[in-house]
Design a protein around this motif. Structure first.
Motif, PDB file in Angstrom:
ATOM      1  N   LEU A  66       0.801  -1.217   0.000  1.00 49.74           N
ATOM      2  CA  LEU A  66       0.000   0.000   0.000  1.00 49.74           C
ATOM      3  C   LEU A  66       0.840   1.276   0.000  1.00 49.74           C
ATOM      4  O   LEU A  66       0.478   2.271  -0.624  1.00 49.74           O
ATOM      5  CB  LEU A  66      -0.907  -0.003   1.235  1.00 49.74           C
ATOM      6  CG  LEU A  66      -1.823   1.192   1.425  1.00 49.74           C
ATOM      7  CD1 LEU A  66      -2.934   1.189   0.386  1.00 49.74           C
ATOM      8  CD2 LEU A  66      -2.411   1.188   2.838  1.00 49.74           C
ATOM      9  N   LEU A  67       1.974   1.264   0.703  1.00 52.88           N
ATOM     10  CA  LEU A  67       2.753   2.494   0.894  1.00 52.88           C
ATOM     11  C   LEU A  67       4.022   2.550   0.057  1.00 52.88           C
ATOM     12  O   LEU A  67       4.928   3.330   0.341  1.00 52.88           O
ATOM     13  CB  LEU A  67       3.087   2.674   2.378  1.00 52.88           C
ATOM     14  CG  LEU A  67       1.873   2.758   3.313  1.00 52.88           C
ATOM     15  CD1 LEU A  67       2.311   3.035   4.737  1.00 52.88           C
ATOM     16  CD2 LEU A  67       0.875   3.818   2.842  1.00 52.88           C
ATOM     17  N   VAL A  68       4.092   1.747  -0.994  1.00 50.23           N
ATOM     18  CA  VAL A  68       5.198   1.859  -1.937  1.00 50.23           C
ATOM     19  C   VAL A  68       5.089   3.201  -2.663  1.00 50.23           C
ATOM     20  O   VAL A  68       4.019   3.582  -3.132  1.00 50.23           O
ATOM     21  CB  VAL A  68       5.170   0.692  -2.950  1.00 50.23           C
ATOM     22  CG1 VAL A  68       6.144   0.926  -4.087  1.00 50.23           C
ATOM     23  CG2 VAL A  68       5.489  -0.616  -2.244  1.00 50.23           C
ATOM     24  N   ARG A  69       6.206   3.892  -2.794  1.00 45.75           N
ATOM     25  CA  ARG A  69       6.177   5.250  -3.337  1.00 45.75           C
ATOM     26  C   ARG A  69       6.075   5.264  -4.864  1.00 45.75           C
ATOM     27  O   ARG A  69       6.739   4.489  -5.550  1.00 45.75           O
ATOM     28  CB  ARG A  69       7.432   6.014  -2.913  1.00 45.75           C
ATOM     29  CG  ARG A  69       7.478   6.300  -1.425  1.00 45.75           C
ATOM     30  CD  ARG A  69       8.640   7.183  -1.066  1.00 45.75           C
ATOM     31  NE  ARG A  69       8.542   7.646   0.309  1.00 45.75           N
ATOM     32  CZ  ARG A  69       9.117   8.743   0.768  1.00 45.75           C
ATOM     33  NH1 ARG A  69       9.854   9.489  -0.049  1.00 45.75           N
ATOM     34  NH2 ARG A  69       8.974   9.094   2.033  1.00 45.75           N
ATOM     35  N   ASP A 125      -2.626   7.355  -1.372  1.00 50.79           N
ATOM     36  CA  ASP A 125      -2.993   8.715  -1.777  1.00 50.79           C
ATOM     37  C   ASP A 125      -3.901   8.705  -2.998  1.00 50.79           C
ATOM     38  O   ASP A 125      -4.850   9.490  -3.100  1.00 50.79           O
ATOM     39  CB  ASP A 125      -1.732   9.532  -2.059  1.00 50.79           C
ATOM     40  CG  ASP A 125      -0.879   9.710  -0.819  1.00 50.79           C
ATOM     41  OD1 ASP A 125      -1.323  10.388   0.115  1.00 50.79           O
ATOM     42  OD2 ASP A 125       0.226   9.142  -0.782  1.00 50.79           O
ATOM     43  N   ALA A 126      -3.614   7.798  -3.932  1.00 44.10           N
ATOM     44  CA  ALA A 126      -4.484   7.667  -5.102  1.00 44.10           C
ATOM     45  C   ALA A 126      -5.864   7.161  -4.692  1.00 44.10           C
ATOM     46  O   ALA A 126      -6.892   7.640  -5.195  1.00 44.10           O
ATOM     47  CB  ALA A 126      -3.848   6.722  -6.117  1.00 44.10           C
ATOM     48  N   ALA A 127      -5.911   6.195  -3.772  1.00 46.67           N
ATOM     49  CA  ALA A 127      -7.198   5.666  -3.305  1.00 46.67           C
ATOM     50  C   ALA A 127      -8.029   6.753  -2.646  1.00 46.67           C
ATOM     51  O   ALA A 127      -9.255   6.799  -2.797  1.00 46.67           O
ATOM     52  CB  ALA A 127      -6.961   4.516  -2.334  1.00 46.67           C
ATOM     53  N   ALA A 175      -5.893   4.805   9.246  1.00 46.84           N
ATOM     54  CA  ALA A 175      -5.222   6.045   9.652  1.00 46.84           C
ATOM     55  C   ALA A 175      -5.354   7.117   8.585  1.00 46.84           C
ATOM     56  O   ALA A 175      -5.244   8.314   8.884  1.00 46.84           O
ATOM     57  CB  ALA A 175      -3.751   5.771   9.947  1.00 46.84           C
ATOM     58  N   ARG A 176      -5.590   6.703   7.342  1.00 46.59           N
ATOM     59  CA  ARG A 176      -5.741   7.634   6.217  1.00 46.59           C
ATOM     60  C   ARG A 176      -7.200   7.803   5.811  1.00 46.59           C
ATOM     61  O   ARG A 176      -7.498   8.318   4.743  1.00 46.59           O
ATOM     62  CB  ARG A 176      -4.901   7.139   5.032  1.00 46.59           C
ATOM     63  CG  ARG A 176      -3.406   7.255   5.286  1.00 46.59           C
ATOM     64  CD  ARG A 176      -2.593   6.371   4.365  1.00 46.59           C
ATOM     65  NE  ARG A 176      -1.168   6.597   4.560  1.00 46.59           N
ATOM     66  CZ  ARG A 176      -0.461   6.080   5.578  1.00 46.59           C
ATOM     67  NH1 ARG A 176      -1.071   5.299   6.477  1.00 46.59           N
ATOM     68  NH2 ARG A 176       0.821   6.332   5.698  1.00 46.59           N
TER      69      ARG A 176
END
Length: 239
Positions: free
Chosen positions: A115-118, A128-130, A160-161
């Protein structure tokens, strides 16, 4: 629910085969399907990527779109930097998903790794896209030892997001599962706080496409256009 993000607790855990199964089940239910792969890494320009694999397994009626491709098998941001190619901003992903959503019943957005791969220099990720897409996130997890921690962390990162975890699918369920895998099957929903929505058997991608399509719905819960039952599966594989 017309746009769904498919992420994972890591890499090489079955995201593409799960995406293929969801697409196949949706098509069988009479829905039109698009699959969006924002960033494909580790392949040359003429090599078939994840989108091609989904189309091969689920059927040619799937609309497949890949936005960017980088030759080295690295995180998209790193791969872009090393190749000298442009990075991919979350807004571009959201724009393409919205375009596909206008003409399809279901849009599956398959991430790269976890999920948090840049994706870019600013540190933006699939999460962030989601958020821009206001899309729920389906988490693909492995069956074996270590999966509980990574599934719990992924679900925690989503909440958390202010993102919605749609559920969990086991990306590669072994034919002869060990004790850890059988216990994890019951524990994954508990530690992640999300429902178990399927289990794709190990080696499913090696099936002939016709056999894959015929079986796909049996690997997925009704929320994913399938017939799979978590209760029945747990009874079949007691810890």
């Amino acid at each position: 629910m017309s746009v769904v993000v498919v992420s994972g607790t890591g890499t090489e855990i079955g995201k593409t085969v799960v995406t293929s199964a969801i697409a196949a089940a949706a098509l069988a239910a009479g829905r039109s399907v698009a699959v969006l792969k924002p960033a494909q890494t580790g392949l040359g320009p003429d090599e078939p990527g994840d989108v091609a694999e989904v189309v091969r397994l689920a059927g040619t009626s799937v609309t497949g779109v890949e936005l960017v491709r980088y030759p080295e098998p690295l995180a998209p941001d790193t791969a872009a930097r090393r190749s000298g190619l442009a990075t991919l901003a979350p807004a571009r992903i959201a724009e393409e998903a919205a375009r596909l959503d206008a003409t399809h019943d279901l849009v599956l957005v398959e991430g790269a790794g976890g999920l948090l791969v840049r994706f870019d220099e600013a540190g933006n990720t699939l999460a962030d896209a989601a958020r821009l897409m206001a899309a729920p996130v389906l988490v693909v997890a492995p069956a074996g030892l270590g999966t509980l921690n990574s599934a719990a962390l992924t679900a925690e990162a989503l909440r958390a997001r202010d993102l919605t975890p749609l559920g969990l699918v086991v990306g590669s369920w072994p034919a002869d599962p060990d004790l850890a895998s059988r216990c994890n099957l019951a524990d994954l929903p508990e530690v992640s706080g999300t429902p178990l929505l399927g289990a794709v058997p190990q080696g499913a991608a090696a099936l002939a496409p016709e056999a894959f399509r015929a079986a796909a719905a049996s690997w997925l819960a009704p929320a994913l256009d399938g017939t799979w039952s978590a209760q029945s599966f747990l009874r079949a594989w007691p810890a």
